[in-house]
Scaffold this motif. Structure first.
Motif, PDB file in Angstrom:
ATOM      1  N   CYS A  66      -0.358   4.501   0.414  1.00  0.00           N
ATOM      2  CA  CYS A  66      -0.887   5.617   1.091  1.00  0.00           C
ATOM      3  C   CYS A  66      -1.760   5.133   2.083  1.00  0.00           C
ATOM      4  N   ARG A  67      -1.876   5.649   3.248  1.00  0.00           N
ATOM      5  CA  ARG A  67      -2.704   4.990   4.530  1.00  0.00           C
ATOM      6  C   ARG A  67      -3.674   6.198   4.558  1.00  0.00           C
ATOM      7  N   ALA A  68      -4.936   5.627   4.755  1.00  0.00           N
ATOM      8  CA  ALA A  68      -6.210   6.491   5.259  1.00  0.00           C
ATOM      9  C   ALA A  68      -6.032   7.244   6.522  1.00  0.00           C
TER      10      ALA A  68
ATOM     11  N   SER B 213       0.995  -1.168   0.085  1.00  0.00           N
ATOM     12  CA  SER B 213       0.084  -0.013   0.194  1.00  0.00           C
ATOM     13  C   SER B 213       0.715   1.119   0.023  1.00  0.00           C
TER      14      SER B 213
ATOM     15  N   CYS C 112      -1.682  12.189  -0.780  1.00  0.00           N
ATOM     16  CA  CYS C 112      -1.823  11.441   0.415  1.00  0.00           C
ATOM     17  C   CYS C 112      -1.965  12.296   1.617  1.00  0.00           C
TER      18      CYS C 112
ATOM     19  N   ASN D 280      -6.881   3.190  -2.397  1.00  0.00           N
ATOM     20  CA  ASN D 280      -7.164   4.268  -1.768  1.00  0.00           C
ATOM     21  C   ASN D 280      -6.090   5.500  -2.429  1.00  0.00           C
TER      22      ASN D 280
ATOM     23  N   SER E  70      -5.069  14.338   1.955  1.00  0.00           N
ATOM     24  CA  SER E  70      -6.383  13.543   2.459  1.00  0.00           C
ATOM     25  C   SER E  70      -6.528  13.285   3.820  1.00  0.00           C
ATOM     26  N   TRP E  71      -5.506  13.791   4.755  1.00  0.00           N
ATOM     27  CA  TRP E  71      -5.517  13.842   6.039  1.00  0.00           C
ATOM     28  C   TRP E  71      -6.180  15.173   6.453  1.00  0.00           C
TER      29      TRP E  71
ATOM     30  N   ALA F 259      -7.839   6.866  -5.250  1.00  0.00           N
ATOM     31  CA  ALA F 259      -8.957   7.999  -4.834  1.00  0.00           C
ATOM     32  C   ALA F 259      -8.336   9.191  -4.494  1.00  0.00           C
ATOM     33  N   VAL F 260      -7.315   9.256  -3.595  1.00  0.00           N
ATOM     34  CA  VAL F 260      -6.873  10.526  -2.819  1.00  0.00           C
ATOM     35  C   VAL F 260      -6.101  11.166  -4.081  1.00  0.00           C
TER      36      VAL F 260
ATOM     37  N   ASP G  42      -2.795   0.717  -5.224  1.00  0.00           N
ATOM     38  CA  ASP G  42      -4.036   0.481  -4.489  1.00  0.00           C
ATOM     39  C   ASP G  42      -5.291   1.594  -4.780  1.00  0.00           C
TER      40      ASP G  42
END
Length: 282
Positions: free
Chosen positions: A165-167, A163, A216, A260, A219-220, A263-264, A258
């Motif tokens: 980038c982590r949500a 992955s 990434c 996510n 998105s935070w 999407a970001v 991935d």
């Protein structure tokens, strides 16, 4: 990876040899301000793990494969992830490329070069069979099938290891703050104004690395406003805006990216197009 995992952005080539770059340059760890960096000849790669926070770097080894030389880099530090890995790929006449980070957070990686194929095996997160990754087409990919090798069974790598980038929901707020603060500090001064950007060369791989971390972090919750403001000069730049948007589009089209991250990247592209429409380049 338990901590924020991103390909790119702050791991920027600070100086490059362009077409004169030699693939057999030796990789060494150097001090770069308050952090460490990797130096290949005259080329310096700062933050090879992007926004992932590591305390120190180490060059595990260098390996010759057909058409390229691979430098396995380990980033140590953090109670949640003891070690993470990336490979710097060098080819004659091309700028170095840094792969997406990979691994199970184990410091006991076992690299091997056999018949021109480079692999890295390491213990799984919770014990069990070794997990193996192999180099192909500029990437470190998990094995898709279970095989047997001297030390025992090698299992397919878990999807989480790749992955990019982590949500926000998967990253502790304090870790988000630390990562974004470090990222802003390391963002090159030349990228902060459209005037200085006119004089900067940004390679395709470097651009993709940059916009990946930007997307990434944007998105935070902590980065919703700070990151687009930091990125605005790059996306307003007459010289670089087309390449910046193209890099975001390439992330969305990449079959190995991935969901996510796709999407970001899509959301960040829309945000930056909106900002540029409100304040178009001169």
């Amino acid at each position: 990876m338990p901590r924020p995992l991103m390909l790119l952005a702050a791991s920027l080539l600070l100086s490059a040899g362009g077409a004169a770059f030699a693939a057999d340059q030796k990789a060494v760890v150097i001090s770069a301000g308050s952090e460490q960096a990797i130096k290949l000849g005259k080329t310096v790669i700062s933050r090879p793990f992007g926004a992932e926070l590591v305390d120190r770097l180490a060059v595990v080894g260098s390996y010759a494969v057909p058409g390229a030389r691979l430098h396995l880099i380990r980033g140590n530090g953090g109670s949640e992830c003891q070690a993470r890995y990336a490979v710097i790929v060098t080819r004659a006449g091309q700028e170095p490329q840094v792969t997406q980070s990979f691994g199970t957070c184990s410091a006991a990686a076992r690299p091997q070069l056999r018949r021109g194929v480079f692999t890295v095996a390491m213990p799984a997160v919770n014990g069990g069979p070794l997990v193996q990754y192999h180099y192909a087409n500029g990437r470190m990919l998990p094995r898709t099938a279970t095989i047997t090798q001297g030390a025992g069974t090698i299992a397919s790598a878990p999807a989480v290891a790749t992955s990019a980038c982590r949500a926000a929901s998967a990253v502790d707020p304090a870790a988000q703050t630390n990562a974004l603060d470090a990222f802003e500090r390391e963002w090159p001064k030349a990228y902060r104004r459209t005037g200085t950007l006119k004089k900067v060369e940004i390679g395709q791989s470097e651009m993709r690395r940059a916009v990946t971390d930007l997307a990434c972090m944007a998105s935070w919750p902590i980065g919703e406003r700070r990151v687009p403001e930091l990125a605005t000069p790059l996306f307003r730049s007459q010289r670089h805006r087309a390449a910046a948007f193209a890099a975001l589009e390439s992330i969305q089209r990449d079959p190995d990216t991935d969901a996510n991250l796709k999407a970001v990247a899509r959301s960040f592209s829309a945000e930056m197009r909106y900002r540029i429409a409100l304040d178009p380049p001169l």
